[in-house]
Design an enzyme around this catalytic site. Structure first.
Site, PDB file in Angstrom:
ATOM      1  N   VAL A  93      14.082  11.922  19.810  1.00 54.40           N
ATOM      2  CA  VAL A  93      14.832  10.660  21.487  1.00 54.40           C
ATOM      3  C   VAL A  93      13.040  11.350  22.874  1.00 54.40           C
ATOM      4  O   VAL A  93      12.571  10.477  23.102  1.00 54.40           O
ATOM      5  CB  VAL A  93      15.575  11.670  22.345  1.00 54.40           C
TER       6      VAL A  93
ATOM      7  N   CYS B   4      23.123  12.814  15.314  1.00 49.08           N
ATOM      8  CA  CYS B   4      24.166  12.989  15.491  1.00 49.08           C
ATOM      9  C   CYS B   4      25.787  12.389  15.381  1.00 49.08           C
ATOM     10  O   CYS B   4      26.525  13.557  16.073  1.00 49.08           O
ATOM     11  CB  CYS B   4      23.565  11.597  16.829  1.00 49.08           C
TER      12      CYS B   4
ATOM     13  N   PHE C 117      28.404  -1.827  11.541  1.00 49.35           N
ATOM     14  CA  PHE C 117      28.647  -0.850  11.057  1.00 49.35           C
ATOM     15  C   PHE C 117      30.636  -0.573  10.953  1.00 49.35           C
ATOM     16  O   PHE C 117      31.475   0.202  11.399  1.00 49.35           O
ATOM     17  CB  PHE C 117      29.250  -0.014  12.570  1.00 49.35           C
TER      18      PHE C 117
ATOM     19  N   THR D 185      22.387  15.002  24.560  1.00 41.30           N
ATOM     20  CA  THR D 185      23.649  13.937  24.310  1.00 41.30           C
ATOM     21  C   THR D 185      23.999  15.755  24.872  1.00 41.30           C
ATOM     22  O   THR D 185      24.183  16.681  24.277  1.00 41.30           O
ATOM     23  CB  THR D 185      24.083  13.920  22.932  1.00 41.30           C
TER      24      THR D 185
ATOM     25  N   PHE E  18      20.714   5.911  24.210  1.00 41.74           N
ATOM     26  CA  PHE E  18      21.456   5.152  22.290  1.00 41.74           C
ATOM     27  C   PHE E  18      20.610   5.136  21.881  1.00 41.74           C
ATOM     28  O   PHE E  18      21.176   3.733  21.177  1.00 41.74           O
ATOM     29  CB  PHE E  18      22.425   4.113  23.028  1.00 41.74           C
ATOM     30  N   LEU E  19      18.923   5.244  21.280  1.00 41.92           N
ATOM     31  CA  LEU E  19      18.381   4.586  20.632  1.00 41.92           C
ATOM     32  C   LEU E  19      18.526   4.709  19.131  1.00 41.92           C
ATOM     33  O   LEU E  19      19.443   5.898  19.323  1.00 41.92           O
ATOM     34  CB  LEU E  19      16.549   4.975  20.888  1.00 41.92           C
TER      35      LEU E  19
ATOM     36  N   ALA F 239      31.103   0.249   4.051  1.00 46.66           N
ATOM     37  CA  ALA F 239      32.124   2.013   3.478  1.00 46.66           C
ATOM     38  C   ALA F 239      30.411   2.046   2.312  1.00 46.66           C
ATOM     39  O   ALA F 239      29.386   1.733   2.345  1.00 46.66           O
ATOM     40  CB  ALA F 239      33.218   0.880   2.100  1.00 46.66           C
ATOM     41  N   GLY F 240      30.652   3.220   2.495  1.00 41.90           N
ATOM     42  CA  GLY F 240      29.503   3.992   1.967  1.00 41.90           C
ATOM     43  C   GLY F 240      29.499   5.375   1.289  1.00 41.90           C
ATOM     44  O   GLY F 240      30.937   6.281   1.244  1.00 41.90           O
TER      45      GLY F 240
HETATM   46  P1  NAD Z   1      14.683  17.005  17.980  1.00 41.80           P
HETATM   47  O1  NAD Z   1      15.036  18.094  17.481  1.00 41.80           O
HETATM   48  O2  NAD Z   1      13.835  16.328  17.173  1.00 41.80           O
HETATM   49  O3  NAD Z   1      13.951  17.360  18.867  1.00 41.80           O
HETATM   50  C1  NAD Z   1      14.153  18.464  19.892  1.00 41.80           C
HETATM   51  C2  NAD Z   1      12.585  18.910  20.962  1.00 41.80           C
HETATM   52  O4  NAD Z   1      13.230  19.490  21.705  1.00 41.80           O
HETATM   53  C3  NAD Z   1      11.739  19.909  20.019  1.00 41.80           C
HETATM   54  O5  NAD Z   1      10.598  19.019  19.424  1.00 41.80           O
HETATM   55  C4  NAD Z   1      11.763  20.840  19.886  1.00 41.80           C
HETATM   56  O6  NAD Z   1      10.582  21.816  19.835  1.00 41.80           O
HETATM   57  C5  NAD Z   1      11.919  20.289  22.047  1.00 41.80           C
HETATM   58  N1  NAD Z   1      12.001  21.660  22.391  1.00 41.80           N
HETATM   59  C6  NAD Z   1      13.404  22.412  21.807  1.00 41.80           C
HETATM   60  N2  NAD Z   1      13.521  23.968  23.183  1.00 41.80           N
HETATM   61  C7  NAD Z   1      12.796  23.175  24.088  1.00 41.80           C
HETATM   62  C8  NAD Z   1      12.155  23.517  25.551  1.00 41.80           C
HETATM   63  N3  NAD Z   1      12.989  24.819  25.601  1.00 41.80           N
HETATM   64  N4  NAD Z   1      11.154  23.479  25.716  1.00 41.80           N
HETATM   65  C9  NAD Z   1      10.540  21.985  25.613  1.00 41.80           C
HETATM   66  N5  NAD Z   1      10.430  21.540  24.240  1.00 41.80           N
HETATM   67  C10 NAD Z   1      11.566  22.416  23.730  1.00 41.80           C
HETATM   68  O7  NAD Z   1      16.320  16.545  18.579  1.00 41.80           O
HETATM   69  P2  NAD Z   1      16.529  14.663  18.993  1.00 41.80           P
HETATM   70  O8  NAD Z   1      16.739  14.436  17.320  1.00 41.80           O
HETATM   71  O9  NAD Z   1      15.243  14.945  19.493  1.00 41.80           O
HETATM   72  O10 NAD Z   1      17.083  14.454  19.490  1.00 41.80           O
HETATM   73  C11 NAD Z   1      17.072  15.025  21.501  1.00 41.80           C
HETATM   74  C12 NAD Z   1      18.646  15.299  21.997  1.00 41.80           C
HETATM   75  O11 NAD Z   1      19.173  13.696  22.494  1.00 41.80           O
HETATM   76  C13 NAD Z   1      19.939  15.248  21.501  1.00 41.80           C
HETATM   77  O12 NAD Z   1      20.586  15.812  22.318  1.00 41.80           O
HETATM   78  C14 NAD Z   1      20.776  13.941  20.524  1.00 41.80           C
HETATM   79  O13 NAD Z   1      22.018  14.671  20.379  1.00 41.80           O
HETATM   80  C15 NAD Z   1      19.886  13.494  21.733  1.00 41.80           C
HETATM   81  N6  NAD Z   1      20.285  11.687  20.756  1.00 41.80           N
HETATM   82  C16 NAD Z   1      18.851  11.755  19.478  1.00 41.80           C
HETATM   83  C17 NAD Z   1      19.318  10.750  19.112  1.00 41.80           C
HETATM   84  C18 NAD Z   1      18.642  10.702  17.963  1.00 41.80           C
HETATM   85  O14 NAD Z   1      18.542   9.333  17.011  1.00 41.80           O
HETATM   86  N7  NAD Z   1      18.260  11.637  17.231  1.00 41.80           N
HETATM   87  C19 NAD Z   1      19.806   9.468  19.706  1.00 41.80           C
HETATM   88  C20 NAD Z   1      20.295   9.210  20.615  1.00 41.80           C
HETATM   89  C21 NAD Z   1      20.844  10.595  21.705  1.00 41.80           C
END
Ligand code: NAD
Length: 434
Positions: free
Chosen positions: A11, A261, A250, A121, A150-151, A253-254
């Site tokens: 994200v 997430c 969405f 999130t 929401f990506l 079935a799978g």
């Molecule tokens: P991720 O694990 O890929 O990335 C998180 C990053 O934060 C890591 O690189 C980590 O090293 C870094 N980090 C952790 N603690 C830190 C700190 N104190 N200071 C600086 N950097 C720090 O996570 P993600 O998939 O990008 O998800 C991040 C958030 O976004 C989550 O809350 C997730 O639920 C939400 N989200 C994710 C998606 C998705 O598709 N992945 C979509 C929407 C929302």
């Protein structure tokens, strides 16, 4: 405008780069020095289509920088955005330690009015905790806002640059104005920013994921019924998806949903509901149905071979939790690999992008990773498709037939033609198909 993005994962990296592409001056921060060093060298630590080009273009233009220091990124920024991970804690709640740690460091680094935005999130009420954490160290004024993301991994760049909507939870007028400025790049076709109170914004994210997950679990349950009564869930899917009140997306079935997430966000939503004495019966059922569904493929393989797989070799195509990503967090493929191994099988695996993550998670003994799908299937007693990457959707059945030891296919996503597979001499199993 100057924007600091804290956390450079799926994200943070996509949104930081997206804001730079809108013309802002962005500094992305990550606690992981290896990740930051790689990004500074122009290497992209995740697989996300279209992202490398976007990062390189904006870094070259001087609008996108990377550092490990919040204290370097935040001074002078109008917006400091928190995009760190919020994994499940043992009780199912969202672990907010990284969010609050980032908030404290942001507070200490402020040099003037800044909007501290949570993009991660987070459960309803987290903004109050972020306000408190920033306030504990801040010597300058600030406002908090919520801007859930929401990506979808695999199409994240598109989703960020052309979102269906942007949710902004904010009460401070300066915060609202700055957030609108941050997203000015997407306003050409109309105002897609929805401003609401912070708690509603926080809940909107969980509501969206719970609704999408509900559609999947609903179809998975119906698939079980379809099998028993002799119907084909694929026909049923098309039949209901063409109703505009239902829509076609969405509804597949799978092998169950996974990823970073849906599972954790359902758990966190249920935890929030429980702690307020509210029963979310539907969401609870969605989660339980999915836990069952993730085991269906493995159980089917075992049933075909009479309950044990000693001496058998099973090939698994697709290990990422969905196509077009290298993310294996809570991937149904990992549940399957465990089931197969527990029953005595030797497992071979192939994935176009996730092999390195699987190797890091399972080690080299648990699974024979192949660099090519047909090599993976060679000598196998069964081939199971878990993740429907494009390159795996139309296999050469004759080639598979000549290289596999036993001709059995388990199509965990209903993407193969059962007629073609059977006429090539395979036993074919789908999900919810006669
Ligand atoms: P991720 O694990 O890929 O990335 C998180 C990053 O934060 C890591 O690189 C980590 O090293 C870094 N980090 C952790 N603690 C830190 C700190 N104190 N200071 C600086 N950097 C720090 O996570 P993600 O998939 O990008 O998800 C991040 C958030 O976004 C989550 O809350 C997730 O639920 C939400 N989200 C994710 C998606 C998705 O598709 N992945 C979509 C929407 C929302």
């Amino acid at each position: 405008m100057k924007i600091a993005v804290i956390g450079t994962g799926y994200v943070g990296l996509v949104s930081g780069t997206g804001f730079a592409d809108f013309g802002h001056e962005v500094t992305c921060v990550d606690i992981d020095p290896a990740r930051v060093a790689a990004l500074q060298r122009g290497e992209i630590p995740i697989y996300e289509p279209g992202l490398p080009e976007l990062v390189h273009r904006n870094a070259k233009a001087g609008r996108l920088r990377f550092t490990t220091q919040i204290a370097e990124a935040v001074p002078g920024a109008s917006i400091a955005m928190i995009a760190v991970g919020t994994p499940s804690a043992d009780d199912g709640s969202a672990d907010l330690s990284a969010v609050l740690d980032a908030a404290r460091q942001i507070g200490a680094a402020l040099t003037g009015f800044t909007v501290v935005v949570t993009k991660s999130t987070v459960p309803v009420g987290t903004a109050d905790r972020v306000r408190e954490a920033v306030g504990a160290t801040a010597k300058h004024p600030f406002a908090v806002a919520s801007n859930p993301e929401f990506l979808k991994e695999g199409d994240a760049v598109n989703d960020f640059l052309k979102p269906a909507r942007v949710i902004v939870g904010a009460e401070d007028p300066r915060a609202i104005a700055l957030m609108r400025d941050a997203y000015a790049g997407i306003m050409r076709t109309g105002d897609r920013v929805q401003v609401m109170d912070i708690r509603s914004a926080e809940l909107t994210k969980y509501a969206a994921n719970a609704m999408l997950a509900t559609r999947i679990s609903f179809m998975n349950e119906l698939a079980q019924l379809a099998e028993v009564v002799g119907a084909d869930i694929e026909s049923v899917r098309k039949g209901i998806g063409s109703d505009p009140r239902i829509g076609a997306k969405f509804l597949f079935a799978g092998a169950g949903f996974g990823g970073s997430c849906f599972p954790k966000d359902l758990r966190a939503l249920l935890h929030t509901a429980r702690s307020h004495d509210v029963a979310l019966g539907v969401v609870d059922a969605v989660e339980r149905a999915n836990e069952r569904q993730k085991r269906v493929l493995g159980e089917r393989v075992l049933a075909h071979f009479g309950g044990r797989l000693d001496g058998r070799r099973v090939a698994v195509w697709g290990l990422a939790f969905k196509p077009e990503t290298d993310d294996i967090r809570e991937s149904p493929a990992l549940v399957l690999v465990d089931q197969l191994r527990a029953a005595g099988a030797r497992v071979a695996g192939y994935d176009p992008a996730a092999a390195a993550n699987v190797r890091a998670a399972l080690g080299t003994d648990a699974i024979d990773l192949a660099s090519e799908p047909y090599a993976c299937a060679t000598g196998a007693d069964a081939l199971v498709l878990v993740t429907e990457w494009h390159e795996l959707r139309h296999p050469d059945f004759a080639r598979l037939k000549s290289s596999m030891r036993t001709p059995v296919l388990f199509d965990g996503r209903n993407v193969w033609s059962s007629t073609e597979a059977r006429s090539a001499g395979f036993a074919y199993y789908g999900i919810g198909r006669p």
